[in-house]
Design a protein around this motif. Sequence first.
Motif, PDB file in Angstrom:
ATOM      1  N   PHE A  34       0.852  -1.181   0.000  1.00 12.82           N
ATOM      2  CA  PHE A  34       0.000   0.000   0.000  1.00 12.82           C
ATOM      3  C   PHE A  34       0.889   1.232   0.000  1.00 12.82           C
ATOM      4  O   PHE A  34       2.080   1.163   0.304  1.00 12.82           O
ATOM      5  N   GLY A  35       0.325   2.360  -0.351  1.00 13.12           N
ATOM      6  CA  GLY A  35       1.080   3.606  -0.396  1.00 13.12           C
ATOM      7  C   GLY A  35       0.336   4.731   0.287  1.00 13.12           C
ATOM      8  O   GLY A  35      -0.740   4.528   0.858  1.00 13.12           O
ATOM      9  N   GLU A  36       0.923   5.914   0.213  1.00 14.62           N
ATOM     10  CA  GLU A  36       0.288   7.078   0.821  1.00 14.62           C
ATOM     11  C   GLU A  36      -1.095   7.292   0.227  1.00 14.62           C
ATOM     12  O   GLU A  36      -1.304   7.117  -0.969  1.00 14.62           O
ATOM     13  N   GLY A  37      -2.042   7.650   1.076  1.00  9.53           N
ATOM     14  CA  GLY A  37      -3.417   7.864   0.630  1.00  9.53           C
ATOM     15  C   GLY A  37      -4.255   6.605   0.598  1.00  9.53           C
ATOM     16  O   GLY A  37      -5.438   6.657   0.289  1.00  9.53           O
ATOM     17  N   GLU A  38      -3.663   5.471   0.901  1.00  6.86           N
ATOM     18  CA  GLU A  38      -4.392   4.200   0.921  1.00  6.86           C
ATOM     19  C   GLU A  38      -4.426   3.666   2.352  1.00  6.86           C
ATOM     20  O   GLU A  38      -3.568   3.995   3.159  1.00  6.86           O
ATOM     21  N   SER A  39      -5.414   2.855   2.647  1.00 11.42           N
ATOM     22  CA  SER A  39      -5.428   2.145   3.929  1.00 11.42           C
ATOM     23  C   SER A  39      -5.785   0.688   3.655  1.00 11.42           C
ATOM     24  O   SER A  39      -6.474   0.373   2.688  1.00 11.42           O
ATOM     25  N   VAL A  40      -5.260  -0.176   4.512  1.00 17.59           N
ATOM     26  CA  VAL A  40      -5.459  -1.614   4.341  1.00 17.59           C
ATOM     27  C   VAL A  40      -6.000  -2.185   5.649  1.00 17.59           C
ATOM     28  O   VAL A  40      -5.334  -2.094   6.681  1.00 17.59           O
ATOM     29  N   PRO A  41      -7.210  -2.754   5.646  1.00 10.81           N
ATOM     30  CA  PRO A  41      -7.711  -3.412   6.857  1.00 10.81           C
ATOM     31  C   PRO A  41      -7.102  -4.811   6.988  1.00 10.81           C
ATOM     32  O   PRO A  41      -7.047  -5.568   6.013  1.00 10.81           O
ATOM     33  N   ILE A  42      -6.610  -5.126   8.171  1.00 10.01           N
ATOM     34  CA  ILE A  42      -6.068  -6.444   8.476  1.00 10.01           C
ATOM     35  C   ILE A  42      -6.957  -7.063   9.539  1.00 10.01           C
ATOM     36  O   ILE A  42      -7.186  -6.446  10.595  1.00 10.01           O
ATOM     37  N   THR A  43      -7.471  -8.254   9.289  1.00 15.74           N
ATOM     38  CA  THR A  43      -8.360  -8.938  10.226  1.00 15.74           C
ATOM     39  C   THR A  43      -7.678 -10.183  10.774  1.00 15.74           C
ATOM     40  O   THR A  43      -7.103 -10.967  10.019  1.00 15.74           O
ATOM     41  N   PHE A  44      -7.752 -10.354  12.085  1.00 18.36           N
ATOM     42  CA  PHE A  44      -7.239 -11.545  12.753  1.00 18.36           C
ATOM     43  C   PHE A  44      -8.448 -12.376  13.162  1.00 18.36           C
ATOM     44  O   PHE A  44      -9.165 -12.023  14.091  1.00 18.36           O
ATOM     45  N   SER A  45      -8.693 -13.468  12.465  1.00 11.41           N
ATOM     46  CA  SER A  45      -9.914 -14.234  12.702  1.00 11.41           C
ATOM     47  C   SER A  45      -9.699 -15.463  13.580  1.00 11.41           C
ATOM     48  O   SER A  45     -10.662 -16.109  13.977  1.00 11.41           O
TER      49      SER A  45
END
Length: 86
Positions: free
Chosen positions: A38-49
Motif C-alpha cells: 500500500f502507499g500514501e493515501g491508501e489504507s489496508v484493513p487487516i483482520t485476525f480471525s
Amino acid sequence: ISGVNLFVEDPNPIHASNNAQCEYVVEWNGEPINSGGFGEGESVPITFSEDSEHNLTIICEDALGNQVEDRERFLVDSNPPETIKT
C-alpha cells in the motif's frame, strides 16, 4: 474477530518526499497468511480471525530510499475470562 487498519504518512511534511510505499506480512503460527502493499493515501484493513498470536511486519520506503520497519505482535483471544465469586 479483531483487526487493525494500516496507513502511511510522512511524519515531517515540511521535508516530505512523498510517494512512500509499504509492504506487509501477517503471520499466524509462524506461517505467512496474508501479505500485500500500500502507499500514501491508501489504507489496508487487516483482520485476525483466529484465536492465537499473530505477527505483523510492515516495511515502508519513501522516494529518497529512507526505510523503516515495524514489527507488532497481536494476541487474539475471543474466550471470556472465567470468574468465581466466593
